[in-house]
Motif scaffolding. Structure first.
Motif, PDB file in Angstrom:
ATOM      1  N   GLY A   1       0.869  -1.264  -0.068  1.00 38.01           N
ATOM      2  CA  GLY A   1      -0.101  -0.013   0.067  1.00 38.01           C
ATOM      3  C   GLY A   1       0.911   1.249  -0.202  1.00 38.01           C
ATOM      4  O   GLY A   1       0.509   2.095  -0.628  1.00 38.01           O
TER       5      GLY A   1
ATOM      6  N   GLY B   1      -1.353  -4.352  -1.242  1.00 36.77           N
ATOM      7  CA  GLY B   1      -1.357  -4.001   0.439  1.00 36.77           C
ATOM      8  C   GLY B   1      -2.348  -3.058   0.584  1.00 36.77           C
ATOM      9  O   GLY B   1      -2.904  -2.422  -0.346  1.00 36.77           O
ATOM     10  N   GLY B   2      -2.325  -2.949   2.065  1.00 34.23           N
ATOM     11  CA  GLY B   2      -3.173  -1.804   2.484  1.00 34.23           C
ATOM     12  C   GLY B   2      -2.543  -0.581   3.253  1.00 34.23           C
ATOM     13  O   GLY B   2      -3.127   0.166   3.877  1.00 34.23           O
TER      14      GLY B   2
ATOM     15  N   THR C   1      -7.128  -2.811   1.491  1.00 34.88           N
ATOM     16  CA  THR C   1      -6.432  -3.212   0.242  1.00 34.88           C
ATOM     17  C   THR C   1      -7.659  -3.178  -0.897  1.00 34.88           C
ATOM     18  O   THR C   1      -7.244  -3.083  -2.173  1.00 34.88           O
ATOM     19  CB  THR C   1      -6.122  -4.830   0.324  1.00 34.88           C
ATOM     20  OG1 THR C   1      -7.015  -5.627   0.672  1.00 34.88           O
ATOM     21  CG2 THR C   1      -5.068  -4.926   1.713  1.00 34.88           C
TER      22      THR C   1
ATOM     23  N   ASN D   1      -7.734   0.221  -2.352  1.00 36.88           N
ATOM     24  CA  ASN D   1      -6.626   0.435  -3.445  1.00 36.88           C
ATOM     25  C   ASN D   1      -6.652  -0.230  -4.591  1.00 36.88           C
ATOM     26  O   ASN D   1      -6.585   0.054  -5.789  1.00 36.88           O
ATOM     27  CB  ASN D   1      -5.154  -0.170  -2.575  1.00 36.88           C
ATOM     28  CG  ASN D   1      -4.815   0.814  -1.623  1.00 36.88           C
ATOM     29  OD1 ASN D   1      -4.803   1.866  -1.811  1.00 36.88           O
ATOM     30  ND2 ASN D   1      -3.888   0.212  -0.508  1.00 36.88           N
TER      31      ASN D   1
ATOM     32  N   GLY E   1      -7.777  -7.715  -4.531  1.00 36.65           N
ATOM     33  CA  GLY E   1      -7.781  -7.054  -3.223  1.00 36.65           C
ATOM     34  C   GLY E   1      -8.244  -8.077  -1.995  1.00 36.65           C
ATOM     35  O   GLY E   1      -8.706  -9.092  -2.457  1.00 36.65           O
TER      36      GLY E   1
ATOM     37  N   THR F   1      -0.622  -9.488   3.232  1.00 37.22           N
ATOM     38  CA  THR F   1      -0.817  -9.563   1.869  1.00 37.22           C
ATOM     39  C   THR F   1       0.443 -10.002   1.076  1.00 37.22           C
ATOM     40  O   THR F   1       0.323 -10.639  -0.003  1.00 37.22           O
ATOM     41  CB  THR F   1      -0.948  -8.194   1.300  1.00 37.22           C
ATOM     42  OG1 THR F   1      -0.238  -7.392   1.468  1.00 37.22           O
ATOM     43  CG2 THR F   1      -2.399  -7.759   1.286  1.00 37.22           C
TER      44      THR F   1
END
Ligand code: UDP
Length: 244
Positions: free
Chosen positions: A9, A55-56, A87, A90, A138, A148
């Motif tokens: 992320g 990722g987040g 996630t 994103n 996601g 992730t």
């Protein structure tokens, strides 16, 4: 060749106090261009199919709430669910930008939020690949208590990818932190066991490395922000650090 690209992320965020925060549309547009280039190059070298696990950490990670978890104010699962939802934010934003930039893309999620994003199934992902689309993933694994990185390896195995390409800020793994130790050497190749056991090597979650090792799935750790690097990894060039 089918690769799974893992993008954290933070790599999608704006630089803020040395960390990537929020969602940077310009960065996402640049990434779309890199992926378009990779797919164009691949036409000359045989087909490349690309899955991307995002990722987040630019928005929320479970670990942001460690204190509240310790104090029994927020549950671990709730915190990790928040991370997984990040996630998805994103992945869906990235999907729109990819399509707007002319990269055919589908977004699928392992956490079911059907009003927002299509659910991941193996068959659905295969069908998108057959239609020439990039598949953005996601929701990680859809389960708490992992990251992730683990999701990337797990999904790469499920989708029978040839390689996990983990995009990082640095150009590979080093024998020590090069910012602290000027004698640190870059490592071109390392075994799964050494990558797991050497505490100085922190390139990927140990759980993810272990799962990759169990299935002999190669991982390449490489620097994202160099034009052409994703295409280089997809073409099998030796850049970064290879774990195998
Ligand atoms: N997460 C989870 N299960 C997964 C993937 C992610 O619970 O399969 C949660 C976890 O809290 C994690 C957060 O989502 O910290 C965001 O993912 P990650 O930290 O891997 O993002 P990155 O560091 O790659 O940006």
């Amino acid at each position: 060749m089918r690769i799974l690209l893992k993008i954290s992320g933070e790599q999608l965020g704006y630089e803020q106090d040395g960390k990537g925060r929020g969602f940077d549309v310009e960065r996402a547009k640049w990434l779309a261009g890199e992926i378009r280039q990779t797919l164009t190059d691949a036409l000359n070298n045989g087909p490349t199919e690309i899955a991307i696990m995002v990722g987040g950490g630019n928005l929320v990670r479970g670990a942001f709430f460690d204190d509240a978890i310790k104090n029994n104010q927020i549950g671990q699962t709730t915190a990790d669910n928040a991370g997984m939802l990040a996630t998805i934010i994103n992945a869906t934003l990235l999907g729109d930008i990819f399509r707007a930039e002319g990269v055919p893309t589908a977004v699928l999620s392992n956490v079911n939020v059907p009003q927002v994003v299509d659910d991941f199934t193996y068959r659905r992902a295969e069908s998108h690949f057959k239609k020439g689309r990039v598949v953005i993933l996601g929701g990680g694994t859809g389960r708490p208590l992992v990251t992730t990185d683990t999701g990337a390896v797990n999904l790469a195995l499920e989708l029978k990818c040839d390689l996990v390409a983990k995009a990082t800020k640095v150009d590979g793994a080093y024998t020590d932190d090069p910012k602290v130790n000027p004698t640190a050497q870059k490592i071109d190749q390392i075994s799964y066991a050494d990558a797991i056991n050497d505490p100085k090597i922190r390139i990927m979650d140990k759980a993810a490395l272990g799962m990759a090792g169990d299935h002999q799935l190669p991982i390449v750790i490489f620097e994202l922000l160099q034009d052409g690097n994703i295409a280089r990894v997809a073409a099998g060039e030796t850049i970064g650090t290879r774990v195998n």
